[in-house]
Design an enzyme around this catalytic site. Structure first.
Site, PDB file in Angstrom:
ATOM      1  N   ASN A  11       0.875  -1.169   0.000  1.00  0.00           N
ATOM      2  CA  ASN A  11       0.000   0.000   0.000  1.00  0.00           C
ATOM      3  C   ASN A  11       0.912   1.218   0.000  1.00  0.00           C
ATOM      4  O   ASN A  11       1.447   1.605   1.033  1.00  0.00           O
ATOM      5  CB  ASN A  11      -0.899  -0.006   1.245  1.00  0.00           C
ATOM      6  CG  ASN A  11      -1.716   1.276   1.341  1.00  0.00           C
ATOM      7  OD1 ASN A  11      -1.746   2.077   0.411  1.00  0.00           O
ATOM      8  ND2 ASN A  11      -2.379   1.479   2.470  1.00  0.00           N
ATOM      9  N   LYS A  13       0.278   4.237  -0.456  1.00  0.00           N
ATOM     10  CA  LYS A  13      -0.360   5.468   0.042  1.00  0.00           C
ATOM     11  C   LYS A  13      -0.127   6.613  -0.950  1.00  0.00           C
ATOM     12  O   LYS A  13      -0.139   6.388  -2.145  1.00  0.00           O
ATOM     13  CB  LYS A  13       0.123   5.761   1.464  1.00  0.00           C
ATOM     14  CG  LYS A  13      -0.101   4.539   2.379  1.00  0.00           C
ATOM     15  CD  LYS A  13       0.012   4.813   3.835  1.00  0.00           C
ATOM     16  CE  LYS A  13      -0.218   3.511   4.612  1.00  0.00           C
ATOM     17  NZ  LYS A  13      -0.161   3.666   6.052  1.00  0.00           N
ATOM     18  N   HIS A  96      -9.630   1.618   4.891  1.00  0.00           N
ATOM     19  CA  HIS A  96      -8.357   1.841   5.593  1.00  0.00           C
ATOM     20  C   HIS A  96      -8.579   2.844   6.724  1.00  0.00           C
ATOM     21  O   HIS A  96      -9.349   3.800   6.565  1.00  0.00           O
ATOM     22  CB  HIS A  96      -7.301   2.366   4.612  1.00  0.00           C
ATOM     23  CG  HIS A  96      -5.923   2.312   5.196  1.00  0.00           C
ATOM     24  ND1 HIS A  96      -5.487   3.250   6.106  1.00  0.00           N
ATOM     25  CD2 HIS A  96      -4.911   1.424   5.032  1.00  0.00           C
ATOM     26  CE1 HIS A  96      -4.244   2.931   6.471  1.00  0.00           C
ATOM     27  NE2 HIS A  96      -3.875   1.829   5.824  1.00  0.00           N
ATOM     28  N   GLU A  98      -6.905   5.229   7.742  1.00  0.00           N
ATOM     29  CA  GLU A  98      -6.607   6.622   7.382  1.00  0.00           C
ATOM     30  C   GLU A  98      -7.796   7.273   6.689  1.00  0.00           C
ATOM     31  O   GLU A  98      -7.912   8.501   6.661  1.00  0.00           O
ATOM     32  CB  GLU A  98      -5.343   6.673   6.508  1.00  0.00           C
ATOM     33  CG  GLU A  98      -4.101   6.411   7.353  1.00  0.00           C
ATOM     34  CD  GLU A  98      -2.903   5.874   6.588  1.00  0.00           C
ATOM     35  OE1 GLU A  98      -2.915   5.917   5.345  1.00  0.00           O
ATOM     36  OE2 GLU A  98      -1.955   5.406   7.243  1.00  0.00           O
ATOM     37  N   GLU A 168      -5.366  -4.275  10.853  1.00  0.00           N
ATOM     38  CA  GLU A 168      -4.355  -3.220  10.972  1.00  0.00           C
ATOM     39  C   GLU A 168      -4.665  -2.372  12.203  1.00  0.00           C
ATOM     40  O   GLU A 168      -5.481  -1.439  12.128  1.00  0.00           O
ATOM     41  CB  GLU A 168      -4.384  -2.303   9.740  1.00  0.00           C
ATOM     42  CG  GLU A 168      -4.066  -2.995   8.439  1.00  0.00           C
ATOM     43  CD  GLU A 168      -3.479  -2.023   7.418  1.00  0.00           C
ATOM     44  OE1 GLU A 168      -2.391  -2.303   6.928  1.00  0.00           O
ATOM     45  OE2 GLU A 168      -4.097  -0.973   7.133  1.00  0.00           O
ATOM     46  N   GLY A 174       2.456   3.025  10.747  1.00  0.00           N
ATOM     47  CA  GLY A 174       3.396   4.140  10.558  1.00  0.00           C
ATOM     48  C   GLY A 174       4.146   4.536  11.817  1.00  0.00           C
ATOM     49  O   GLY A 174       4.788   5.587  11.849  1.00  0.00           O
ATOM     50  N   SER A 213       3.397  -1.430  10.515  1.00  0.00           N
ATOM     51  CA  SER A 213       4.841  -1.448  10.771  1.00  0.00           C
ATOM     52  C   SER A 213       5.496  -2.800  10.486  1.00  0.00           C
ATOM     53  O   SER A 213       6.411  -3.221  11.200  1.00  0.00           O
ATOM     54  CB  SER A 213       5.137  -0.990  12.200  1.00  0.00           C
ATOM     55  OG  SER A 213       4.744   0.358  12.352  1.00  0.00           O
ATOM     56  N   GLY A 234       2.932  -0.776   4.342  1.00  0.00           N
ATOM     57  CA  GLY A 234       2.919   0.643   3.987  1.00  0.00           C
ATOM     58  C   GLY A 234       4.339   1.157   3.798  1.00  0.00           C
ATOM     59  O   GLY A 234       4.949   0.996   2.742  1.00  0.00           O
ATOM     60  N   GLY A 235       4.885   1.768   4.848  1.00  0.00           N
ATOM     61  CA  GLY A 235       6.189   2.437   4.779  1.00  0.00           C
ATOM     62  C   GLY A 235       7.300   1.578   4.189  1.00  0.00           C
ATOM     63  O   GLY A 235       8.128   2.080   3.421  1.00  0.00           O
TER      64      GLY A 235
HETATM   65  P1  13P Z   1       2.909   0.946   7.726  1.00  0.00           P
HETATM   66  O1  13P Z   1       3.456  -0.359   7.192  1.00  0.00           O
HETATM   67  O2  13P Z   1       3.629   2.152   7.243  1.00  0.00           O
HETATM   68  O3  13P Z   1       2.761   0.889   9.225  1.00  0.00           O
HETATM   69  O4  13P Z   1       1.419   1.078   7.135  1.00  0.00           O
HETATM   70  C1  13P Z   1       0.568   0.001   7.220  1.00  0.00           C
HETATM   71  C2  13P Z   1      -0.631   0.301   6.421  1.00  0.00           C
HETATM   72  O5  13P Z   1      -1.358   1.237   6.714  1.00  0.00           O
HETATM   73  C3  13P Z   1      -0.892  -0.545   5.250  1.00  0.00           C
HETATM   74  O6  13P Z   1      -2.173  -0.342   4.764  1.00  0.00           O
END
Ligand code: 13P
Length: 255
Positions: A11, A13, A96, A98, A168, A174, A213, A234-235
């Protein structure tokens, strides 16, 4: 060992640009050519065409990070399920945190989006998970049930198995602090058990991911948990070398 395939989804983002995406996708393609694990890349909407160009007829799928629950209409700034299909998407992330936190999504609209995705031939990846406060109050089970139940009532338990569920925890996203393997296993086993009460076959078949994470230093522990079938990253998907290390771990788990 289950028969469920291992799935790792990037992802990305609101990150990337044409040259950087190209480097990411081409490197991933080459590196994972012989892998058993499955992969998908979810770039921002404008880059879905690029993903289609680079990944079509390859072993890597692509998907969107969100979509409208409507097929057409006066919804400025929105993208419909069939538009995503037209650009070859296999997956779409739904709900999600967010987006939930900014009021774009709630438990009810996630049910509608999940249904609309299936209708368009997409595989929805439904995100669920508790906030830090809810975690500290020991309410995770209640929260994930509250998020899952409207989707199940909306589409029915049989249709749920055509999607993917990603647990999640909001506090792990993050922050660099992934949930402990014990917590992840407890919650995903709870989710599988919750589904099993309605349909044991669906609970056995459905793909459950963990996200929050996930990095190369913790991926082996998290991905080898019995109820974890993969990850939403994500990151760690922003640096291709780091993501490749995660794919190697996923592939070792899948073998
Ligand atoms: P991180 O891996 O950056 O924590 O993000 C996870 C995420 O939101 C994947 O959808």
């Amino acid at each position: 060992m289950s028969n469920r395939p291992t799935l790792v989804v990037a992802n990305r983002k609101m990150h990337g640009n044409l040259p950087e995406n190209q480097h990411f996708m081409q490197t991933l393609l080459q590196h994972t050519a012989r892998h058993l694990a499955r992969y998908a890349v979810c770039p921002p909407h404008p880059y879905l065409f690029q993903a289609q160009q680079l990944l079509q007829q390859s072993h890597i799928a692509w998907g969107a990070q969100n979509m409208s629950r409507y097929e057409r209409g006066a919804y400025t700034g929105s993208v419909s399920p069939s538009m995503l299909r037209e650009f070859g998407c296999t997956y779409v992330i739904i709900g999600h945190s967010e987006r939930r936190q900014r009021g774009h999504d709630n438990d009810e609209t996630c049910g509608e989006r999940f249904e609309a995705a299936l209708k368009a031939g997409l595989t929805p990846i439904l995100c669920i998970g508790e906030t830090l406060d809810e975690y500290e109050q020991g309410e995770t089970d209640v929260v994930v049930s509250r998020q899952l139940n409207p989707v199940i009532s909306h589409v029915g338990i049989q249709a749920l198995s055509q999607g993917v569920i990603a647990y999640e925890p909001v506090w792990a996203i993050g922050t660099g602090k992934a949930a402990s393997p014990q917590h992840v296993q407890a919650i995903l086993s709870f989710v599988r058990g919750h589904i099993a009460l309605l349909n044991p076959k669906v609970s056995e078949d459905i793909t459950l991911l963990y996200g929050g994470s996930v990095q190369s230093h913790n991926a082996a522990q998290l991905l080898s948990l019995p109820d974890v079938d993969g990850s939403l990253v994500g990151g760690a998907s922003l640096q291709v070398e780091e993501f490749l290390r995660i794919t190697d771990i996923a592939n070792a788990v899948a073998a």
